[in-house]
Design a protein around this motif. Structure first.
Motif, mmCIF file in Angstrom:
data_model
loop_
_atom_site.group_PDB
_atom_site.id
_atom_site.type_symbol
_atom_site.label_atom_id
_atom_site.label_comp_id
_atom_site.label_asym_id
_atom_site.label_seq_id
_atom_site.Cartn_x
_atom_site.Cartn_y
_atom_site.Cartn_z
ATOM 1 N N ARG A 91 -5.840 11.468 4.680
ATOM 2 C CA ARG A 91 -4.859 10.536 4.899
ATOM 3 C C ARG A 91 -3.837 10.629 5.851
ATOM 4 N N ASN A 137 0.694 -1.199 -0.026
ATOM 5 C CA ASN A 137 -0.150 0.128 -0.189
ATOM 6 C C ASN A 137 0.801 1.181 0.168
ATOM 7 N N ILE A 184 -3.511 7.292 7.232
ATOM 8 C CA ILE A 184 -2.540 6.345 6.493
ATOM 9 C C ILE A 184 -0.975 6.516 6.931
ATOM 10 N N GLN A 185 -0.696 8.007 7.036
ATOM 11 C CA GLN A 185 0.582 8.291 7.559
ATOM 12 C C GLN A 185 0.961 7.886 8.937
ATOM 13 N N ALA A 186 -0.288 7.631 9.559
ATOM 14 C CA ALA A 186 -0.047 7.241 11.197
ATOM 15 C C ALA A 186 -0.142 5.743 11.490
ATOM 16 N N CYS A 187 -0.422 4.962 10.456
ATOM 17 C CA CYS A 187 -0.360 3.533 10.482
ATOM 18 C C CYS A 187 0.904 2.848 10.312
ATOM 19 N N PRO A 188 1.519 2.251 11.492
ATOM 20 C CA PRO A 188 2.996 1.636 11.365
ATOM 21 C C PRO A 188 2.887 0.359 10.672
ATOM 22 N N TYR A 189 1.844 -0.134 10.138
ATOM 23 C CA TYR A 189 1.897 -1.277 9.608
ATOM 24 C C TYR A 189 1.554 -1.257 7.905
ATOM 25 N N GLY A 190 1.339 -0.105 7.511
ATOM 26 C CA GLY A 190 0.965 0.009 5.863
ATOM 27 C C GLY A 190 -0.202 -0.540 5.328
ATOM 28 N N ALA A 191 -1.065 -0.529 6.688
ATOM 29 C CA ALA A 191 -2.551 -1.324 6.247
ATOM 30 C C ALA A 191 -3.804 -0.694 5.815
ATOM 31 N N ARG A 192 -3.198 0.711 5.506
ATOM 32 C CA ARG A 192 -4.594 1.499 4.958
ATOM 33 C C ARG A 192 -4.081 1.925 3.612
ATOM 34 N N TYR A 193 -4.924 2.104 2.798
ATOM 35 C CA TYR A 193 -4.844 2.943 1.561
ATOM 36 C C TYR A 193 -5.834 3.987 1.174
ATOM 37 N N LEU A 194 -5.956 4.783 0.118
ATOM 38 C CA LEU A 194 -6.918 5.542 -0.043
ATOM 39 C C LEU A 194 -7.531 4.923 -1.199
ATOM 40 N N THR A 254 -11.759 7.831 0.006
ATOM 41 C CA THR A 254 -11.741 7.622 1.388
ATOM 42 C C THR A 254 -10.891 6.622 1.740
ATOM 43 N N TYR A 270 -3.521 -1.501 -3.909
ATOM 44 C CA TYR A 270 -4.431 -1.463 -2.796
ATOM 45 C C TYR A 270 -4.806 -2.988 -2.184
ATOM 46 N N PHE A 271 -4.701 -2.887 -0.589
ATOM 47 C CA PHE A 271 -4.684 -4.260 -0.301
ATOM 48 C C PHE A 271 -5.226 -3.915 1.438
ATOM 49 N N ALA A 308 4.848 6.242 13.986
ATOM 50 C CA ALA A 308 5.019 5.270 13.051
ATOM 51 C C ALA A 308 6.197 5.521 12.178
#
Lengths: 402, 247
Positions: B156, A23, B159-169, B175, B73-74, A197
């Motif tokens: 977004r 992502n 998305i920046q705050a997630c340490p695991y890269g689990a989010r996408y737009l 959204t 996107y995942f 993060a």
């Protein structure tokens, strides 16, 4: 779905180095978010320069006083535009006022912004210009009369007591204004600095570094504008004022440089988990924008020039030229700083195993042209402001002609 | 005790006993899901050693949740780690691009290799919820972090705050989007799509507060680790046999 976006991401795929989370290919905060802290930084810096006159009684800088406040206002009016433009749903942005999440640093933007605009800047400018507006409105005819009359909020009192009250109010507002300016830009630094993060951002020094770089960019841009506008309106540049302002700029650059150096040394010395990928980032993707543009061109070279001016007794003309070059270099440097923070912070994977890349668009909302327009807009606003509210008392007519 | 008294007592006994006995049937549905008086708390287990890297979970997730098919996107993905003799680590998100499997690594050179499924960690202290300016990202009572697409601004920050890269737009809705543990399924008693299709039971789902949950057994029988524990996000996705190289 935006076909262009997907196409662009496919083009970026071969440029990934190492491993990134899938992502992470899309860089979410682009050029617009680089422009945002750059613009707010100028607001805070210009205001701090103005407060030198009122709070710290630095009389030499008086000729820049009104200009710096109007510059702050012009840039502040533009500050929300890059933020709004980058939102996926700009029309929902009012939700930030209606249902703010109190734990979110970003949710506070609207309140910090509104406070700074309504309580500090507009009120201060109104008190400075109140008497002038009344006097101008009396002399003038036609539309300008009404503009000035309306802007003075139809006040007519020019008695000694009223002027004394104006001055007292100004002092109070400026004293409130300094921490507010610190808040405005320190807060922008906090938005980045509080993201645990992201090791490139996550630093307690971030708000302070942002603040001092803000002062540097704000003072530099006011000097730049002063040096351009004065000849344009047929006035001479006050060298005492210029020297004093440049002197403040010099000290601000030294503090800024020391803080950034401290941050750098601290990171290297601690050598945390992320150090490998961050070094790789600096030496490859950010080499031009960080080492060359930010540090060498934007920091060390201007610092060197200013040291030379301090040591050697240059002629006024040469000093002017050197100051002019310095403030331009500093703008390039500070813009690069913003770029390196915002874009740099997204170019490495949070898996610390790879780097992605940023490809700037030319057109569109995230594009170069739009951002350039946003950067030019404050100067246009400033020109209008100077037309309505001339910054140099007696030369009001001259400004109107220019 | 005379006969009248006996009959009276008997009637009282039947009526009151019947009332008490019927009480459990009248308890509302939400209370019935509680065990030991505790609230339901959803969690996830990953048995790293069982994952064969077939990525059926990735496809099932994309189909179930309308995740864009493009490889950027995942909600969930699978990482393959190859640790070589010299300590060099090669990581890849597998089954994403057709040409990704072309690179060959000689077997001799491989020290160890394994697949790690990744998804939103549904943190107990979610940084994404903390930073969302409008509360569009929130935590449900059962511990799942969800995004309200109707109020998300698309800023977004999460998305920046997630340490695991689990989010996408999401490119269509503009959204933020992420794994929901298939909330629409699990609240109806079904399993998340990825758990449902996993052929090796590398993925487990359940109520962390229930003794009967497969997750409780999983946590009892394995040495457990979570991702990036140093960030104090307290993930509710638990990994068994997780290698130290995984971040």
């Amino acid at each position: 779905m935006s076909v262009n976006m997907v196409q662009k991401l496919y083009e970026l795929l071969p440029q990934i180095g190492g491993f990134i989370y899938p992502n992470e290919l899309e860089i979410h905060w682009g050029l617009l978010i680089v422009v945002y802290p750059y613009v707010t930084g100028i607001v805070a810096g210009a205001f701090i320069l103005a407060s030198l006159v009122k709070v710290f009684n630095v009389k030499e800088v008086e000729p820049m006083y009104r200009l710096s406040l109007l510059t702050a206002l012009a840039f502040l009016l533009v500050a929300p535009l890059p933020l709004l433009s980058h939102l996926g749903h700009p029309l929902r942005s009012y939700e930030m006022f209606l249902t703010p999440q109190t734990s979110s640093a970003m949710a506070m933007f609207g309140f910090v912004y509104a406070w700074y605009l309504m309580v500090v800047l507009l009120v201060e400018i109104w008190f400075i210009y109140r008497k002038d507006l009344i006097v101008w409105a009396e002399e003038e005819k036609g539309i300008m009369k009404w503009i000035h009359k309306t802007l003075s909020l139809f006040s007519t009192d020019t008695s000694k007591e009223a002027i004394a009250f104006d001055n007292k109010a100004l002092k109070v507002i400026t004293i409130i204004g300094i921490p507010s300016a610190f808040l405005l830009h320190g807060y922008v630094g906090f938005i980045f600095g509080s993201i645990k993060a992201n090791p490139w951002w996550s630093s307690v020094l971030m708000p302070i570094v942002f603040l001092f770089s803000a002062i540097v960019s704000g003072v530099a841009i006011v000097i730049f504008l002063y040096m351009i506008i004065m000849p344009l309106i047929g006035k001479t540049i006050d060298m005492k004022c210029l020297d004093k302002a440049a002197s403040f700029l010099f000290y601000a650059v030294i503090v800024d440089f020391s803080l950034e150096l401290l941050d750098f040394i601290h990171r290297i010395y601690e050598s945390e988990e992320s150090i490998k990928i961050l070094s790789e980032l600096v030496m490859s993707k950010l080499f031009l924008s960080l080492i060359i543009m930010q540090v060498l061109l934007g920091m060390l070279l201007p610092l060197g020039i200013m040291v030379m001016i301090k040591i050697f007794d240059f002629r006024a003309e040469l000093r002017k030229l050197l100051y002019f070059v310095t403030v331009i270099l500093i703008q390039i440097g500070i813009f690069s700083t913003r770029w390196n923070v915002v874009i740099g912070g997204q170019m490495f994977s949070k898996s610390f195993r790879g780097l992605t890349t940023y490809k700037m668009d030319i057109t569109g909302l995230e594009g170069l042209l739009y951002s350039l327009a946003l950067l030019i807009l404050p100067f246009i606003i400033l020109a209008v402001l100077l037309k309505i509210l001339p910054a140099w008392g007696k030369s009001r007519e001259d400004v109107a002609e220019a | 005790m005379n006969r009248r008294q006996f009959l009276k007592d008997l009637m009282t006994y039947i009526v009151s006993g019947g009332t008490i006995g019927a009480a459990p049937f009248r308890i509302p549905a939400w209370a019935a899901t509680k065990e030991n008086g505790k609230k339901r708390l959803f969690g996830f287990g990953v048995q790293v050693d069982r994952c064969i890297g077939c990525v059926r979970c990735v496809h099932a997730c994309k189909n179930e949740n309308n995740v864009p098919k493009e490889p950027f996107y995942f909600r969930t993905w699978v990482e393959r780690y190859i640790i070589q003799q010299d300590g060099n680590v090669i990581v890849k998100a597998i089954g994403i691009l057709p040409d990704q499997e072309t690179e060959t690594i000689t077997e001799k050179n491989v020290l160890r290799s394994f697949n790690v499924p990744k998804l939103c960690n549904q943190c107990a202290h979610p940084p994404c919820v903390q930073v969302c300016p409008v509360g569009a990202t929130f935590q449900t009572d059962d511990g799942v972090v969800l995004v309200n697409g109707k109020t998300c601004l698309g800023c977004r920050y999460c998305i920046q705050a997630c340490p695991y890269g689990a989010r996408y737009l999401h490119p269509e809705t503009h959204t933020a989007d992420k794994c929901t543990f298939c909330y629409h399924r699990v609240t109806r008693g079904l399993l998340p799509a990825c758990v449902e299709v996993c052929p090796t039971q590398a993925r487990l789902f359940g109520d962390l507060n229930s003794h009967a949950s497969p997750l409780t057994r999983f946590k009892r029988m394995n040495k457990i680790h979570v991702l990036k524990p140093g960030l104090n996000t307290e993930p509710k996705v638990y990994y068994a046999s997780l290698d130290g190289e995984v971040r």
